[in-house]
Design a protein around this motif. Structure first.
Motif, PDB file in Angstrom:
ATOM      1  N   GLU A  80       0.801  -1.221   0.000  1.00 49.18           N
ATOM      2  CA  GLU A  80       0.000   0.000   0.000  1.00 49.18           C
ATOM      3  C   GLU A  80       0.838   1.277   0.000  1.00 49.18           C
ATOM      4  OE1 GLU A  80      -2.460  -0.410   3.454  1.00 49.18           O
ATOM      5  OE2 GLU A  80      -0.797  -0.236   4.879  1.00 49.18           O
ATOM      6  N   GLU A  81       2.044   1.228   0.569  1.00 48.14           N
ATOM      7  CA  GLU A  81       2.856   2.446   0.627  1.00 48.14           C
ATOM      8  C   GLU A  81       3.579   2.751  -0.681  1.00 48.14           C
ATOM      9  OE1 GLU A  81       5.180   3.430   4.012  1.00 48.14           O
ATOM     10  OE2 GLU A  81       3.990   2.180   5.369  1.00 48.14           O
ATOM     11  N   ASP A  82       3.726   1.762  -1.546  1.00 46.45           N
ATOM     12  CA  ASP A  82       4.337   2.009  -2.855  1.00 46.45           C
ATOM     13  C   ASP A  82       3.301   2.135  -3.968  1.00 46.45           C
ATOM     14  OD1 ASP A  82       6.956   2.127  -2.004  1.00 46.45           O
ATOM     15  OD2 ASP A  82       7.691   0.656  -3.449  1.00 46.45           O
ATOM     16  N   ALA A  83       2.051   1.805  -3.688  1.00 50.38           N
ATOM     17  CA  ALA A  83       1.017   1.838  -4.725  1.00 50.38           C
ATOM     18  C   ALA A  83       0.911   3.196  -5.419  1.00 50.38           C
ATOM     19  CB  ALA A  83      -0.331   1.427  -4.137  1.00 50.38           C
ATOM     20  N   PRO A  84       0.927   4.324  -4.694  1.00 48.02           N
ATOM     21  CA  PRO A  84       0.817   5.610  -5.382  1.00 48.02           C
ATOM     22  C   PRO A  84       1.964   5.886  -6.348  1.00 48.02           C
ATOM     23  CG  PRO A  84       0.386   5.869  -3.027  1.00 48.02           C
ATOM     24  CD  PRO A  84       0.954   4.497  -3.226  1.00 48.02           C
ATOM     25  N   LEU A  85       3.126   5.283  -6.099  1.00 48.12           N
ATOM     26  CA  LEU A  85       4.304   5.529  -6.931  1.00 48.12           C
ATOM     27  C   LEU A  85       4.213   4.852  -8.297  1.00 48.12           C
ATOM     28  CD1 LEU A  85       7.056   4.997  -4.203  1.00 48.12           C
ATOM     29  CD2 LEU A  85       5.895   7.117  -4.831  1.00 48.12           C
ATOM     30  N   LEU A  86       3.368   3.830  -8.410  1.00 45.61           N
ATOM     31  CA  LEU A  86       3.263   3.094  -9.670  1.00 45.61           C
ATOM     32  C   LEU A  86       2.940   4.006 -10.844  1.00 45.61           C
ATOM     33  CD1 LEU A  86       1.329  -0.276  -9.120  1.00 45.61           C
ATOM     34  CD2 LEU A  86       3.670   0.026  -9.922  1.00 45.61           C
ATOM     35  N   THR A  87       2.070   4.945 -10.618  1.00 46.58           N
ATOM     36  CA  THR A  87       1.613   5.804 -11.717  1.00 46.58           C
ATOM     37  C   THR A  87       2.277   7.181 -11.699  1.00 46.58           C
ATOM     38  OG1 THR A  87      -0.285   6.455 -10.358  1.00 46.58           O
ATOM     39  CG2 THR A  87      -0.597   4.634 -11.904  1.00 46.58           C
ATOM     40  N   ARG A  88       3.334   7.327 -10.906  1.00 44.24           N
ATOM     41  CA  ARG A  88       4.030   8.617 -10.814  1.00 44.24           C
ATOM     42  C   ARG A  88       5.466   8.546 -11.313  1.00 44.24           C
ATOM     43  NH1 ARG A  88       2.225  10.301  -4.648  1.00 44.24           N
ATOM     44  NH2 ARG A  88      -0.038  10.370  -5.017  1.00 44.24           N
ATOM     45  N   ILE A  89       5.817   7.504 -12.028  1.00 45.25           N
ATOM     46  CA  ILE A  89       7.182   7.392 -12.539  1.00 45.25           C
ATOM     47  C   ILE A  89       7.374   8.436 -13.632  1.00 45.25           C
ATOM     48  CG2 ILE A  89       8.827   5.881 -13.718  1.00 45.25           C
ATOM     49  CD1 ILE A  89       7.359   3.499 -12.434  1.00 45.25           C
ATOM     50  N   PRO A  90       8.363   9.305 -13.512  1.00 42.81           N
ATOM     51  CA  PRO A  90       8.567  10.361 -14.505  1.00 42.81           C
ATOM     52  C   PRO A  90       8.771   9.805 -15.913  1.00 42.81           C
ATOM     53  CG  PRO A  90       9.913  10.747 -12.548  1.00 42.81           C
ATOM     54  CD  PRO A  90       9.353   9.374 -12.413  1.00 42.81           C
ATOM     55  N   ARG A  91       8.263  10.525 -16.884  1.00 42.94           N
ATOM     56  CA  ARG A  91       8.411  10.109 -18.275  1.00 42.94           C
ATOM     57  C   ARG A  91       9.889   9.977 -18.656  1.00 42.94           C
ATOM     58  NH1 ARG A  91       5.140   9.961 -22.582  1.00 42.94           N
ATOM     59  NH2 ARG A  91       3.450  10.897 -21.366  1.00 42.94           N
ATOM     60  N   SER A  92      10.709  10.863 -18.130  1.00 41.23           N
ATOM     61  CA  SER A  92      12.143  10.797 -18.438  1.00 41.23           C
ATOM     62  C   SER A  92      12.761   9.495 -17.936  1.00 41.23           C
ATOM     63  CB  SER A  92      12.866  11.995 -17.813  1.00 41.23           C
ATOM     64  OG  SER A  92      12.694  12.000 -16.404  1.00 41.23           O
ATOM     65  N   PRO A 101       4.574   3.031 -18.918  1.00 44.99           N
ATOM     66  CA  PRO A 101       3.949   3.337 -17.627  1.00 44.99           C
ATOM     67  C   PRO A 101       3.139   2.149 -17.116  1.00 44.99           C
ATOM     68  CG  PRO A 101       3.556   5.088 -19.230  1.00 44.99           C
ATOM     69  CD  PRO A 101       4.127   3.936 -19.989  1.00 44.99           C
ATOM     70  N   SER A 102       3.167   1.944 -15.812  1.00 42.52           N
ATOM     71  CA  SER A 102       2.382   0.861 -15.220  1.00 42.52           C
ATOM     72  C   SER A 102       0.948   1.308 -14.981  1.00 42.52           C
ATOM     73  CB  SER A 102       2.993   0.436 -13.878  1.00 42.52           C
ATOM     74  OG  SER A 102       2.164  -0.518 -13.229  1.00 42.52           O
ATOM     75  N   PRO A 103      -0.004   0.420 -15.169  1.00 47.33           N
ATOM     76  CA  PRO A 103      -1.357   0.711 -14.703  1.00 47.33           C
ATOM     77  C   PRO A 103      -1.356   0.814 -13.177  1.00 47.33           C
ATOM     78  CG  PRO A 103      -1.314  -1.191 -16.194  1.00 47.33           C
ATOM     79  CD  PRO A 103       0.103  -0.895 -15.809  1.00 47.33           C
ATOM     80  N   PRO A 104      -2.401   1.370 -12.596  1.00 48.20           N
ATOM     81  CA  PRO A 104      -2.473   1.431 -11.136  1.00 48.20           C
ATOM     82  C   PRO A 104      -2.661   0.043 -10.535  1.00 48.20           C
ATOM     83  CG  PRO A 104      -4.526   2.185 -12.111  1.00 48.20           C
ATOM     84  CD  PRO A 104      -3.569   2.017 -13.238  1.00 48.20           C
ATOM     85  N   ALA A 105      -2.403  -0.061  -9.254  1.00 44.70           N
ATOM     86  CA  ALA A 105      -2.579  -1.333  -8.553  1.00 44.70           C
ATOM     87  C   ALA A 105      -4.058  -1.715  -8.521  1.00 44.70           C
ATOM     88  CB  ALA A 105      -2.035  -1.235  -7.139  1.00 44.70           C
ATOM     89  N   ASP A 106      -4.323  -3.004  -8.661  1.00 47.21           N
ATOM     90  CA  ASP A 106      -5.681  -3.526  -8.492  1.00 47.21           C
ATOM     91  C   ASP A 106      -5.932  -3.910  -7.043  1.00 47.21           C
ATOM     92  OD1 ASP A 106      -6.661  -3.760 -11.380  1.00 47.21           O
ATOM     93  OD2 ASP A 106      -4.745  -4.833 -11.462  1.00 47.21           O
ATOM     94  N   GLN A 107      -4.861  -4.218  -6.348  1.00 50.07           N
ATOM     95  CA  GLN A 107      -4.975  -4.654  -4.952  1.00 50.07           C
ATOM     96  C   GLN A 107      -3.723  -4.242  -4.204  1.00 50.07           C
ATOM     97  OE1 GLN A 107      -5.777  -8.870  -4.573  1.00 50.07           O
ATOM     98  NE2 GLN A 107      -5.071  -8.949  -2.465  1.00 50.07           N
ATOM     99  N   THR A 108      -3.882  -3.730  -2.998  1.00 51.80           N
ATOM    100  CA  THR A 108      -2.725  -3.406  -2.159  1.00 51.80           C
ATOM    101  C   THR A 108      -2.695  -4.347  -0.964  1.00 51.80           C
ATOM    102  OG1 THR A 108      -3.917  -1.740  -0.866  1.00 51.80           O
ATOM    103  CG2 THR A 108      -2.769  -0.981  -2.847  1.00 51.80           C
ATOM    104  N   VAL A 109      -1.489  -4.527  -0.443  1.00 51.08           N
ATOM    105  CA  VAL A 109      -1.297  -5.412   0.706  1.00 51.08           C
ATOM    106  C   VAL A 109      -0.456  -4.688   1.751  1.00 51.08           C
ATOM    107  CG1 VAL A 109      -1.538  -7.587  -0.551  1.00 51.08           C
ATOM    108  CG2 VAL A 109       0.705  -6.451  -0.448  1.00 51.08           C
ATOM    109  N   LYS A 110      -0.437  -5.270   2.940  1.00 50.94           N
ATOM    110  CA  LYS A 110       0.373  -4.736   4.037  1.00 50.94           C
ATOM    111  C   LYS A 110       1.061  -5.895   4.741  1.00 50.94           C
ATOM    112  CE  LYS A 110      -3.568  -4.595   7.255  1.00 50.94           C
ATOM    113  NZ  LYS A 110      -4.462  -5.322   6.350  1.00 50.94           N
TER     114      LYS A 110
END
Length: 209
Positions: A80-92, A101-110
């Motif tokens: 869950e703490e890395d899920a937001p980063l999946l879709t924020r990887i800079p284009r560069s 680019p990765s799609p967003p997570a379908d499921q998060t875990v802890k």
């Protein structure tokens, strides 16, 4: 259990294909590249890839997510703490690594959650230090350590969200507490061998002495 370690792409990343002995549902860990190679092996073993599990959200581990998901319909799982980063990887960064680019997570875990598929049960071990949501996956007598622990090394901690004190704590309290004979499957082919054991790393890894 079927378990195959595959070195994929140009950055020495290890991807892993897991399934039952007789096929059925399975999962892939960090399908960073060479997706068709992974799928060909899955087809040979009659494994239906149900989940894509990312040990963390760094570009070199997730840049195959889009192609794998598009070709299999598999759900993406990440801490869950890395899920937001999946879709924020800079284009560069994507251009530098030649990734999509990765799609967003379908499921998060802890920490402590279980990922169950095809008769296999993987336990999530939250191991921050390399990234805030870095995690390892413990299954029977093996542990997939992502970029937390390598053969003879550890993950870097100088990237955003990295922390050496957290990394050392994660390794010592979450990984090295596993049974000595547990086989370590790392996230990169950076060591003198592709795998190791808990006992060997405890005794000989220079970063842990």
């Amino acid at each position: 259990m079927f378990l195959k370690q595959l070195e994929v792409g140009n950055f020495s990343v290890f991807a892993y294909l897991l399934g039952g002995d007789s096929g059925g549902d399975g999962l892939v860990i960090d399908p960073a590249d060479d997706v068709d190679q992974i799928l060909a092996l899955a087809g040979q073993q009659k494994i239906n890839i149900k989940y894509i599990v990312n040990t963390h959200a760094h570009v070199d581990h997730v840049m195959g997510n889009e192609e794998m998901k598009r070709k299999t319909g598999a759900k993406i799982i990440i801490h869950e703490e890395d899920a937001p980063l999946l879709t924020r990887i800079p284009r560069s960064m994507l251009m530098m690594f030649g990734g999509r680019p990765s799609p967003p997570a379908d499921q998060t875990v802890k920490d402590g959650d279980l990922i169950q598929v095809g008769g296999l049960t993987l336990k999530v071990l939250h191991t921050p230090g390399h990234s805030p949501g870095g995690m390892c996956l413990h299954l029977d007598n093996v542990v997939f350590t992502g970029d937390s622990l390598f053969v003879g090394g550890v993950g870097r901690t100088d990237l955003p969200g990295g922390s050496w004190p957290l990394m050392l704590q994660s390794i010592k309290t979450k990984i090295l507490t596993l049974p000595d004979e547990t086989i370590i499957y790392p996230g990169h082919n950076y060591g003198y061998a592709p795998t190791s054991t808990i006992k060997n790393e405890r005794l000989h890894n220079p970063f842990l002495q």
